[in-house]
Motif scaffolding. Structure first.
Motif, PDB file in Angstrom:
ATOM      1  N   ASP A 144     -18.927  11.342  12.113  1.00 14.11           N
ATOM      2  CA  ASP A 144     -19.825  11.269  11.346  1.00 14.11           C
ATOM      3  C   ASP A 144     -21.428  11.286  12.176  1.00 14.11           C
ATOM      4  N   VAL A 145     -21.289  10.878  13.410  1.00 12.36           N
ATOM      5  CA  VAL A 145     -22.332  11.033  14.212  1.00 12.36           C
ATOM      6  C   VAL A 145     -23.001  12.298  14.426  1.00 12.36           C
ATOM      7  N   TRP A 146     -21.776  13.150  14.749  1.00 14.09           N
ATOM      8  CA  TRP A 146     -21.815  14.577  14.904  1.00 14.09           C
ATOM      9  C   TRP A 146     -22.416  15.235  13.824  1.00 14.09           C
ATOM     10  N   LYS A 147     -22.199  15.032  12.443  1.00 13.67           N
ATOM     11  CA  LYS A 147     -22.615  15.643  11.296  1.00 13.67           C
ATOM     12  C   LYS A 147     -24.103  15.010  11.214  1.00 13.67           C
ATOM     13  N   SER A 148     -24.360  13.916  11.819  1.00 10.83           N
ATOM     14  CA  SER A 148     -25.864  13.513  11.575  1.00 10.83           C
ATOM     15  C   SER A 148     -26.973  14.075  12.556  1.00 10.83           C
ATOM     16  N   LEU A 149     -26.239  14.938  13.340  1.00 11.55           N
ATOM     17  CA  LEU A 149     -27.418  15.529  14.335  1.00 11.55           C
ATOM     18  C   LEU A 149     -27.999  16.999  13.639  1.00 11.55           C
ATOM     19  N   GLU A 207     -28.816  20.814  13.793  1.00 13.39           N
ATOM     20  CA  GLU A 207     -28.046  21.906  14.486  1.00 13.39           C
ATOM     21  C   GLU A 207     -28.419  22.257  15.994  1.00 13.39           C
ATOM     22  N   LYS A 208     -29.741  22.077  16.157  1.00 10.03           N
ATOM     23  CA  LYS A 208     -30.290  22.235  17.493  1.00 10.03           C
ATOM     24  C   LYS A 208     -29.811  21.390  18.527  1.00 10.03           C
ATOM     25  N   GLU A 209     -29.487  19.944  17.973  1.00  5.67           N
ATOM     26  CA  GLU A 209     -28.973  18.897  18.784  1.00  5.67           C
ATOM     27  C   GLU A 209     -27.603  19.124  18.988  1.00  5.67           C
ATOM     28  N   GLN A 210     -26.807  19.747  17.936  1.00  5.12           N
ATOM     29  CA  GLN A 210     -25.254  20.117  18.309  1.00  5.12           C
ATOM     30  C   GLN A 210     -25.165  21.129  19.252  1.00  5.12           C
ATOM     31  N   GLU A 211     -26.066  22.210  19.146  1.00  4.97           N
ATOM     32  CA  GLU A 211     -25.929  23.287  20.025  1.00  4.97           C
ATOM     33  C   GLU A 211     -26.378  22.947  21.511  1.00  4.97           C
ATOM     34  N   ALA A 212     -27.296  21.935  21.784  1.00  6.60           N
ATOM     35  CA  ALA A 212     -27.333  21.412  22.923  1.00  6.60           C
ATOM     36  C   ALA A 212     -26.145  20.601  23.479  1.00  6.60           C
ATOM     37  N   PHE A 213     -25.632  19.739  22.898  1.00  7.00           N
ATOM     38  CA  PHE A 213     -24.163  19.105  23.048  1.00  7.00           C
ATOM     39  C   PHE A 213     -23.176  20.384  23.721  1.00  7.00           C
TER      40      PHE A 213
END
Length: 100
Positions: free
Chosen positions: A4-9, A11-17
């Motif tokens: 749920d937290v991942w989905k709330s990020l 796309e740019k934040e997910q790519e950074a992770f």
């Protein structure tokens, strides 16, 4: 991090992770290789029995688990995610297993 937290990020934040995770994976192989002899010594000093598998045991384990197929799939996922050192890491893991 949960789904749920991942989905709330964004796309740019997910790519950074993902970039950070790939960087960590790239560094991990060197760290593990350098630390392995000391880890074995510490385990033995603490009373643990460390046993290296015989060639026959490794062959049997390989046959039963088909671990190379799993490793190859994992490698392709990591390469697809941009992890450039993973082929080197996997090669070293296999070298250690096969004791070349």
């Amino acid at each position: 991090m949960n789904k749920d937290v991942w989905k709330s990020l964004s796309e740019k934040e997910q790519e950074a992770f993902e970039r950070a995770a790939n960087f960590a994976y790239d560094q991990l192989g060197d760290v593990v290789n350098a630390a392995l002899p000391e880890q074995i010594e510490r385990l033995q000093a603490d009373g643990a029995e460390v046993r290296i598998l015989s060639d026959k045991e490794v062959s049997e384990w390989e046959r039963i688990t088909k671990y190379k197929d799993i490793q190859d799939k994992w490698l392709q996922e990591k390469i697809g995610a941009g992890s450039i050192k993973m082929p080197e890491v996997l090669k070293e893991i296999r070298r250690l297993i096969e004791r070349d």
